[in-house]
Design a protein around this motif. Structure first.
Motif, PDB file in Angstrom:
ATOM      1  N   ASP A 119       0.808  -1.219   0.000  1.00 58.42           N
ATOM      2  CA  ASP A 119       0.000   0.000   0.000  1.00 58.42           C
ATOM      3  C   ASP A 119       0.842   1.270   0.000  1.00 58.42           C
ATOM      4  O   ASP A 119       0.367   2.344   0.392  1.00 58.42           O
ATOM      5  CB  ASP A 119      -0.976   0.023   1.184  1.00 58.42           C
ATOM      6  N   ARG A 120       2.092   1.176  -0.453  1.00 54.50           N
ATOM      7  CA  ARG A 120       2.951   2.337  -0.631  1.00 54.50           C
ATOM      8  C   ARG A 120       3.126   2.594  -2.120  1.00 54.50           C
ATOM      9  O   ARG A 120       3.347   1.650  -2.893  1.00 54.50           O
ATOM     10  CB  ARG A 120       4.331   2.115  -0.003  1.00 54.50           C
ATOM     11  N   PRO A 121       3.018   3.859  -2.579  1.00 54.57           N
ATOM     12  CA  PRO A 121       3.162   4.118  -4.007  1.00 54.57           C
ATOM     13  C   PRO A 121       4.603   3.944  -4.478  1.00 54.57           C
ATOM     14  O   PRO A 121       5.544   4.300  -3.775  1.00 54.57           O
ATOM     15  CB  PRO A 121       2.717   5.578  -4.136  1.00 54.57           C
ATOM     16  N   VAL A 122       4.748   3.380  -5.665  1.00 55.46           N
ATOM     17  CA  VAL A 122       6.030   3.347  -6.371  1.00 55.46           C
ATOM     18  C   VAL A 122       5.896   4.374  -7.486  1.00 55.46           C
ATOM     19  O   VAL A 122       5.045   4.243  -8.377  1.00 55.46           O
ATOM     20  CB  VAL A 122       6.339   1.957  -6.935  1.00 55.46           C
ATOM     21  N   VAL A 123       6.718   5.421  -7.453  1.00 57.84           N
ATOM     22  CA  VAL A 123       6.520   6.615  -8.269  1.00 57.84           C
ATOM     23  C   VAL A 123       7.498   6.629  -9.442  1.00 57.84           C
ATOM     24  O   VAL A 123       8.667   6.253  -9.304  1.00 57.84           O
ATOM     25  CB  VAL A 123       6.697   7.883  -7.406  1.00 57.84           C
ATOM     26  N   LEU A 124       7.002   7.093 -10.599  1.00 57.73           N
ATOM     27  CA  LEU A 124       7.835   7.227 -11.795  1.00 57.73           C
ATOM     28  C   LEU A 124       8.554   8.575 -11.798  1.00 57.73           C
ATOM     29  O   LEU A 124       7.934   9.630 -11.599  1.00 57.73           O
ATOM     30  CB  LEU A 124       6.981   7.120 -13.059  1.00 57.73           C
ATOM     31  N   LEU A 125       9.856   8.540 -12.017  1.00 54.24           N
ATOM     32  CA  LEU A 125      10.650   9.740 -12.249  1.00 54.24           C
ATOM     33  C   LEU A 125      11.413   9.569 -13.556  1.00 54.24           C
ATOM     34  O   LEU A 125      11.537   8.456 -14.070  1.00 54.24           O
ATOM     35  CB  LEU A 125      11.626   9.989 -11.089  1.00 54.24           C
ATOM     36  N   TYR A 126      11.929  10.675 -14.099  1.00 56.52           N
ATOM     37  CA  TYR A 126      12.624  10.633 -15.384  1.00 56.52           C
ATOM     38  C   TYR A 126      14.133  10.606 -15.183  1.00 56.52           C
ATOM     39  O   TYR A 126      14.681  11.398 -14.400  1.00 56.52           O
ATOM     40  CB  TYR A 126      12.254  11.846 -16.239  1.00 56.52           C
ATOM     41  N   GLY A 127      14.774   9.725 -15.899  1.00 53.09           N
ATOM     42  CA  GLY A 127      16.227   9.649 -15.836  1.00 53.09           C
ATOM     43  C   GLY A 127      16.732   8.360 -16.458  1.00 53.09           C
ATOM     44  O   GLY A 127      15.953   7.436 -16.734  1.00 53.09           O
ATOM     45  N   THR A 128      18.034   8.306 -16.675  1.00 51.03           N
ATOM     46  CA  THR A 128      18.648   7.118 -17.272  1.00 51.03           C
ATOM     47  C   THR A 128      19.443   6.299 -16.262  1.00 51.03           C
ATOM     48  O   THR A 128      19.752   5.138 -16.514  1.00 51.03           O
ATOM     49  CB  THR A 128      19.583   7.536 -18.412  1.00 51.03           C
ATOM     50  N   LEU A 129      19.788   6.903 -15.132  1.00 54.26           N
ATOM     51  CA  LEU A 129      20.556   6.196 -14.107  1.00 54.26           C
ATOM     52  C   LEU A 129      19.589   5.446 -13.197  1.00 54.26           C
ATOM     53  O   LEU A 129      18.709   6.056 -12.598  1.00 54.26           O
ATOM     54  CB  LEU A 129      21.383   7.188 -13.298  1.00 54.26           C
ATOM     55  N   PRO A 130      19.693   4.124 -13.083  1.00 51.40           N
ATOM     56  CA  PRO A 130      18.746   3.381 -12.244  1.00 51.40           C
ATOM     57  C   PRO A 130      18.960   3.670 -10.765  1.00 51.40           C
ATOM     58  O   PRO A 130      20.033   4.098 -10.340  1.00 51.40           O
ATOM     59  CB  PRO A 130      19.060   1.912 -12.574  1.00 51.40           C
ATOM     60  N   MET A 131      17.913   3.435 -10.004  1.00 49.18           N
ATOM     61  CA  MET A 131      17.983   3.588  -8.546  1.00 49.18           C
ATOM     62  C   MET A 131      18.809   2.432  -7.984  1.00 49.18           C
ATOM     63  O   MET A 131      18.443   1.263  -8.138  1.00 49.18           O
ATOM     64  CB  MET A 131      16.570   3.575  -7.973  1.00 49.18           C
ATOM     65  N   TYR A 132      19.935   2.744  -7.331  1.00 47.53           N
ATOM     66  CA  TYR A 132      20.793   1.665  -6.839  1.00 47.53           C
ATOM     67  C   TYR A 132      21.146   1.798  -5.357  1.00 47.53           C
ATOM     68  O   TYR A 132      21.822   0.930  -4.802  1.00 47.53           O
ATOM     69  CB  TYR A 132      22.080   1.596  -7.664  1.00 47.53           C
ATOM     70  N   ARG A 133      20.682   2.876  -4.705  1.00 42.40           N
ATOM     71  CA  ARG A 133      20.939   3.029  -3.272  1.00 42.40           C
ATOM     72  C   ARG A 133      19.903   3.960  -2.677  1.00 42.40           C
ATOM     73  O   ARG A 133      19.219   4.704  -3.388  1.00 42.40           O
ATOM     74  CB  ARG A 133      22.337   3.599  -3.028  1.00 42.40           C
ATOM     75  N   GLU A 134      19.784   3.901  -1.358  1.00 43.62           N
ATOM     76  CA  GLU A 134      18.889   4.806  -0.649  1.00 43.62           C
ATOM     77  C   GLU A 134      19.474   6.207  -0.675  1.00 43.62           C
ATOM     78  O   GLU A 134      20.693   6.384  -0.593  1.00 43.62           O
ATOM     79  CB  GLU A 134      18.710   4.328   0.791  1.00 43.62           C
ATOM     80  N   LEU A 135      18.604   7.208  -0.776  1.00 40.34           N
ATOM     81  CA  LEU A 135      19.061   8.595  -0.825  1.00 40.34           C
ATOM     82  C   LEU A 135      18.656   9.319   0.450  1.00 40.34           C
ATOM     83  O   LEU A 135      17.510   9.216   0.905  1.00 40.34           O
ATOM     84  CB  LEU A 135      18.459   9.319  -2.040  1.00 40.34           C
ATOM     85  N   GLY A 136      19.585  10.044   1.022  1.00 41.31           N
ATOM     86  CA  GLY A 136      19.337  10.835   2.224  1.00 41.31           C
ATOM     87  C   GLY A 136      20.644  11.346   2.779  1.00 41.31           C
ATOM     88  O   GLY A 136      21.726  11.042   2.272  1.00 41.31           O
ATOM     89  N   ARG A 137      20.553  12.160   3.840  1.00 42.07           N
ATOM     90  CA  ARG A 137      21.783  12.645   4.477  1.00 42.07           C
ATOM     91  C   ARG A 137      22.430  11.520   5.274  1.00 42.07           C
ATOM     92  O   ARG A 137      21.753  10.715   5.908  1.00 42.07           O
ATOM     93  CB  ARG A 137      21.464  13.821   5.401  1.00 42.07           C
ATOM     94  N   THR A 138      23.738  11.469   5.252  1.00 43.11           N
ATOM     95  CA  THR A 138      24.450  10.410   5.975  1.00 43.11           C
ATOM     96  C   THR A 138      25.302  11.019   7.075  1.00 43.11           C
ATOM     97  O   THR A 138      25.670  12.203   7.026  1.00 43.11           O
ATOM     98  CB  THR A 138      25.362   9.624   5.018  1.00 43.11           C
ATOM     99  N   GLN A 139      25.661  10.200   8.077  1.00 43.28           N
ATOM    100  CA  GLN A 139      26.524  10.636   9.170  1.00 43.28           C
ATOM    101  C   GLN A 139      27.975  10.323   8.821  1.00 43.28           C
ATOM    102  O   GLN A 139      28.279   9.299   8.226  1.00 43.28           O
ATOM    103  CB  GLN A 139      26.149   9.891  10.458  1.00 43.28           C
TER     104      GLN A 139
END
Length: 416
Positions: A119-139
């Motif tokens: 029940d979580r949406p999987v959203v379409l974005l535009y680009g050629t580089l596939p999603m390969y890691r989580e995105l966010g600020r890191t410590q």
């Protein structure tokens, strides 16, 4: 095998272009041999020419025509199939149970939901580089300093493994060093961050610089985006939260049903624009180069302009396994004016391309050729003389002619 048709561009004032006719490819090779027979047939039928004839009609036997300078164009036709192209699996990385899927044929653009997992949406974005890691600020990694001196039970320093005092009588013991401050968050960097931030800004979520750094400003924008999607406002993008594609997509038939686990073949897609696929003979595919202009004839007879967008690099046996048939190579033709295709989504079409073209040549109707007693072909002038004429390209009822006495404007007769 494809069919070869021909078309010509006549000089202004020449009465318009004659109607198109189709000829088999083999006929084009043999047409110079059978030209005299064709002339005889035309003469017996009494086709065209004379006063009151519609523009572009064939000249009537016994009439007089002029040698004109024009451009002759030979066009070859091959069969094709209109559609959206082959379906490609979407790189869905979400894990869990599929809870919603779109209808086959639905389209999705940037920021729209492709499917729902848990029940979580999987959203379409535009680009050629596939999603390969989580995105966010890191410590930043925790600092590793030298450990401070050990102390005994009475508060005095002790040597490693010893019990001696580190200070003489009456001297104060040094306080232990303070714990270091926690490291400040550092931004995640990379081209995948730039690609994601470009999409986030295009969706209207701003307040950060679109670059290769996932900063606090990016995190705040992500939280606002997550709120609009009904997701927890974590400020981080999970590996399965988005899927990248080069543009708007048309969704195909899903590989699973709601209630089944998501996987690699959960959903497939094509481009949202209709295109034509031609299985061209590998022996004759040299015509198909990227950017080549073609004409596409639709099932209802209408024509639209097309352009070769891609040529396959692997030849395969033709469908049906015809014995002796040459291997084929897929050629993709795009149609810029999608509205010209109407509501037709799929079906057989014909693709015509220019085979040979002769510009600025002298030409007469094929019916004007006569067989000379000494051999070869000639033309009969309006005063009854016969002049030798070498033949060149045959195209749409006309033939290229040349010779010492053949000149532009020369009046010749159509033999009876």
């Amino acid at each position: 095998m494809g069919e070869t048709t021909t078309a010509t561009e006549t000089d202004p004032g020449a009465g318009g272009a004659p109607p198109r006719r189709r000829h088999r490819t083999t006929l084009l090779v043999a047409v110079s041999v059978t030209a005299v027979a064709a002339v005889a047939v035309v003469g017996r039928l009494g086709l065209g020419g004379g006063a009151g004839q519609p523009p572009g009609a064939l000249p009537r036997a016994g009439s007089t025509v002029a040698v004109t300078r024009t451009t002759l164009t030979e066009r070859t036709e091959v069969e094709g199939e209109l559609g959206y192209g082959a379906e490609i699996p979407l790189p869905v990385r979400a894990t869990g149970t599929v809870t919603w899927l779109p209808e086959p044929g639905a389209t999705a653009g940037r920021g729209e939901t492709l499917l729902r997992v848990d029940d979580r949406p999987v959203v379409l974005l535009y680009g050629t580089l596939p999603m390969y890691r989580e995105l966010g600020r890191t410590q930043a990694p925790a600092a590793t300093g030298t450990p401070g001196p050990e102390t005994g039970t009475d508060g005095t320093e002790t040597g490693k493994g010893g019990t001696g005092t580190g200070a003489g009588p009456g001297k104060a013991t040094a306080p232990p060093p303070a714990d270091p401050a926690p490291p400040a968050p550092v931004p995640l960097r990379g081209m995948d961050v730039l690609q994601f931030e470009s999409n986030l800004a295009a969706l209207g979520y701003t307040g950060f610089t679109v670059d290769e750094e996932f900063t606090a400003g990016t995190e705040r924008a992500v939280r606002r985006w997550q709120r609009s999607l009904g997701l927890p406002e974590t400020g981080r993008i999970g590996l399965g939260d988005v899927v990248y594609a080069s543009g708007r997509v048309r969704l195909g038939r899903p590989g699973v049903r709601p209630g089944q686990p998501a996987g690699e073949n959960t959903l497939s897609f094509t481009g949202s624009s209709r295109k034509v696929t031609v299985q061209a003979s590998a022996e004759e595919v040299s015509w198909a180069t990227r950017g080549t202009a073609v004409t596409v004839t639709l099932p209802d007879g209408r024509t639209v302009a097309g352009e070769v967008a891609g040529v396959g690099r692997t030849a395969s046996a033709p469908e049906g396994g015809q014995a002796g048939a040459p291997p084929t190579v897929p050629v993709t033709v795009t149609v810029a004016d999608q509205r010209a295709l109407g509501r037709l989504e799929s079906g057989p079409v014909t693709v015509a391309y220019v085979g040979r073209e002769r510009a600025g040549v002298l030409a007469v109707p094929v019916a004007a050729l006569v067989a000379l007693a000494e051999g070869g072909h000639g033309l009969e002038t309006d005063d009854g003389r016969f002049v030798a004429a070498r033949t060149g390209l045959f195209a749409d009822g006309k033939v290229e002619v040349s010779g010492p006495e053949v000149r532009e404007g020369l009046k010749v007769r159509i033999p009876k």
